[in-house]
Design a protein around this motif. Structure first.
Motif, PDB file in Angstrom:
ATOM      1  N   TRP A  32     -36.347  -6.880 -40.646  1.00  0.00           N
ATOM      2  CA  TRP A  32     -36.890  -5.810 -41.491  1.00  0.00           C
ATOM      3  C   TRP A  32     -36.746  -6.136 -42.973  1.00  0.00           C
ATOM      4  O   TRP A  32     -37.608  -5.770 -43.776  1.00  0.00           O
ATOM      5  N   TYR A  33     -35.669  -6.819 -43.330  1.00  0.00           N
ATOM      6  CA  TYR A  33     -35.522  -7.265 -44.721  1.00  0.00           C
ATOM      7  C   TYR A  33     -36.668  -8.198 -45.110  1.00  0.00           C
ATOM      8  O   TYR A  33     -37.299  -8.031 -46.161  1.00  0.00           O
ATOM      9  N   LEU A 148     -43.423  -5.270 -35.292  1.00  0.00           N
ATOM     10  CA  LEU A 148     -44.143  -4.338 -34.427  1.00  0.00           C
ATOM     11  C   LEU A 148     -43.389  -4.125 -33.118  1.00  0.00           C
ATOM     12  O   LEU A 148     -43.156  -2.986 -32.696  1.00  0.00           O
ATOM     13  N   PHE A 149     -42.969  -5.228 -32.478  1.00  0.00           N
ATOM     14  CA  PHE A 149     -42.263  -5.155 -31.197  1.00  0.00           C
ATOM     15  C   PHE A 149     -40.889  -4.498 -31.328  1.00  0.00           C
ATOM     16  O   PHE A 149     -40.394  -3.887 -30.380  1.00  0.00           O
ATOM     17  N   SER A 150     -40.253  -4.651 -32.489  1.00  0.00           N
ATOM     18  CA  SER A 150     -38.875  -4.160 -32.639  1.00  0.00           C
ATOM     19  C   SER A 150     -38.780  -2.645 -32.509  1.00  0.00           C
ATOM     20  O   SER A 150     -37.742  -2.125 -32.078  1.00  0.00           O
ATOM     21  N   ILE A 151     -39.843  -1.937 -32.835  1.00  0.00           N
ATOM     22  CA  ILE A 151     -39.796  -0.469 -32.790  1.00  0.00           C
ATOM     23  C   ILE A 151     -39.754   0.029 -31.344  1.00  0.00           C
ATOM     24  O   ILE A 151     -38.841   0.785 -30.980  1.00  0.00           O
ATOM     25  N   GLY A 198     -54.636  -8.058 -39.172  1.00  0.00           N
ATOM     26  CA  GLY A 198     -55.259  -6.748 -39.042  1.00  0.00           C
ATOM     27  C   GLY A 198     -54.414  -5.686 -39.717  1.00  0.00           C
ATOM     28  O   GLY A 198     -53.945  -5.871 -40.847  1.00  0.00           O
ATOM     29  N   PRO A 199     -54.150  -4.566 -39.032  1.00  0.00           N
ATOM     30  CA  PRO A 199     -53.348  -3.498 -39.642  1.00  0.00           C
ATOM     31  C   PRO A 199     -51.881  -3.874 -39.868  1.00  0.00           C
ATOM     32  O   PRO A 199     -51.169  -3.161 -40.565  1.00  0.00           O
ATOM     33  N   LEU A 200     -51.441  -4.995 -39.289  1.00  0.00           N
ATOM     34  CA  LEU A 200     -50.055  -5.421 -39.484  1.00  0.00           C
ATOM     35  C   LEU A 200     -49.836  -6.060 -40.855  1.00  0.00           C
ATOM     36  O   LEU A 200     -48.704  -6.383 -41.209  1.00  0.00           O
ATOM     37  N   ALA A 201     -50.903  -6.231 -41.618  1.00  0.00           N
ATOM     38  CA  ALA A 201     -50.788  -6.909 -42.905  1.00  0.00           C
ATOM     39  C   ALA A 201     -49.957  -6.122 -43.917  1.00  0.00           C
ATOM     40  O   ALA A 201     -49.358  -6.702 -44.824  1.00  0.00           O
ATOM     41  N   MET A 209     -48.269   1.176 -36.535  1.00  0.00           N
ATOM     42  CA  MET A 209     -48.668   0.534 -35.286  1.00  0.00           C
ATOM     43  C   MET A 209     -47.486   0.410 -34.320  1.00  0.00           C
ATOM     44  O   MET A 209     -47.651   0.497 -33.110  1.00  0.00           O
ATOM     45  N   GLY A 210     -46.283   0.210 -34.862  1.00  0.00           N
ATOM     46  CA  GLY A 210     -45.091   0.150 -34.021  1.00  0.00           C
ATOM     47  C   GLY A 210     -44.833   1.476 -33.327  1.00  0.00           C
ATOM     48  O   GLY A 210     -44.475   1.516 -32.142  1.00  0.00           O
ATOM     49  N   LEU A 211     -45.027   2.586 -34.048  1.00  0.00           N
ATOM     50  CA  LEU A 211     -44.842   3.909 -33.460  1.00  0.00           C
ATOM     51  C   LEU A 211     -45.917   4.199 -32.412  1.00  0.00           C
ATOM     52  O   LEU A 211     -45.631   4.752 -31.344  1.00  0.00           O
ATOM     53  N   VAL A 212     -47.152   3.804 -32.716  1.00  0.00           N
ATOM     54  CA  VAL A 212     -48.244   3.994 -31.757  1.00  0.00           C
ATOM     55  C   VAL A 212     -47.996   3.163 -30.500  1.00  0.00           C
ATOM     56  O   VAL A 212     -48.172   3.640 -29.373  1.00  0.00           O
ATOM     57  N   LEU A 213     -47.567   1.912 -30.687  1.00  0.00           N
ATOM     58  CA  LEU A 213     -47.282   1.050 -29.536  1.00  0.00           C
ATOM     59  C   LEU A 213     -46.175   1.641 -28.670  1.00  0.00           C
ATOM     60  O   LEU A 213     -46.260   1.614 -27.431  1.00  0.00           O
ATOM     61  N   THR A 214     -45.152   2.182 -29.312  1.00  0.00           N
ATOM     62  CA  THR A 214     -44.068   2.818 -28.565  1.00  0.00           C
ATOM     63  C   THR A 214     -44.596   3.948 -27.696  1.00  0.00           C
ATOM     64  O   THR A 214     -44.261   4.058 -26.507  1.00  0.00           O
ATOM     65  N   LEU A 215     -45.434   4.787 -28.270  1.00  0.00           N
ATOM     66  CA  LEU A 215     -45.997   5.918 -27.536  1.00  0.00           C
ATOM     67  C   LEU A 215     -46.866   5.445 -26.376  1.00  0.00           C
ATOM     68  O   LEU A 215     -46.756   5.962 -25.248  1.00  0.00           O
TER      69      LEU A 215
END
Length: 224
Positions: A32-33, A148-151, A198-201, A209-215
């Protein structure tokens, strides 16, 4: 002395879990840093300051980053074996963690070595390595994917204790659920290797996107 908790039979799994948490905090904290702090600073830093950071700061942070990933991976596998963890949620979290570990050692670290070596060459009066820009982009995409995966990773690791309904054995999951959940993860990992940000930029994009992926993964486990 024989009554001490750390001398009981369950102490070994506990100590491994403790090391897993320590290593994981080190690894994810630095991830995250890199993504939320260092990357944004590099966008604004002057060339001299950026070069100095790449040569002196980044290698030190990457040392803790990659070995934190290694210890997290080893202790995680040990826990899966010792505790015989087969719950759907924890297995999804483990798969995400393994992919993140592979991204660190097979993509991020090898590509960052090219970037660091190029910065050292420029600082010594030489020419920049033409491959450095491409290497940086590939490392960046893999790092964004890990963020993204860490969330969902943290969500599903915690779910093994607090959400019993998704702790049922993964062997009992329906074919559609397995296809959706692991298919999405596989597609995102393929994108990490050969795709585009894409949106990860952006920082905001990767968090959303991490929160959406979690859901999406949670619903794929709990509803399908």
């Amino acid at each position: 002395m024989g009554d001490l908790a750390l001398l009981q039979a369950n102490a070994v799994p506990f100590l491994i879990r403790w090391m897993h948490l320590l290593a994981g905090v080190t690894w994810i904290g630095l991830l995250w840093y890199f993504n939320f702090v260092q990357g944004e600073y590099f966008k604004e830093a002057d060339p001299v300051a950026k070069s100095d950071a790449i040569r002196k700061l980044v290698p030190r942070a990457l040392w803790w980053f990659r070995w934190g990933a290694m210890l997290t991976f080893i202790t995680g596998l040990a826990l899966l074996g010792l505790k015989r963890l087969t719950g759907y949620g924890i297995v999804v979290g483990a798969v995400l963690g393994i992919l993140m570990f592979l991204n660190v050692w097979l993509i991020i670290w090898p590509k960052q070595k090219i970037v660091i070596a190029s910065a050292e060459r420029v600082a010594g009066g030489g020419e920049a390595d033409p491959a450095a820009a491409t290497a940086l982009a590939k490392a960046g995409l893999a790092s964004r994917t890990n963020t993204l995966f860490s969330i969902p990773l943290l969500f599903f690791m915690a779910s093994s204790v607090h959400l019993a309904q998704i702790a049922t054995p993964v062997m009992n999951a329906g074919a559609l659920s397995l296809l959706v959940v692991f298919g999405i993860i596989a597609l995102l990992e393929v994108n990490a290797i050969v795709g585009k940000p894409g949106p990860l930029a952006s920082v905001v994009g990767v968090i959303h996107m991490g929160l959406v992926l979690t859901l999406v993964l949670y619903l794929g486990i709990d509803l399908l």
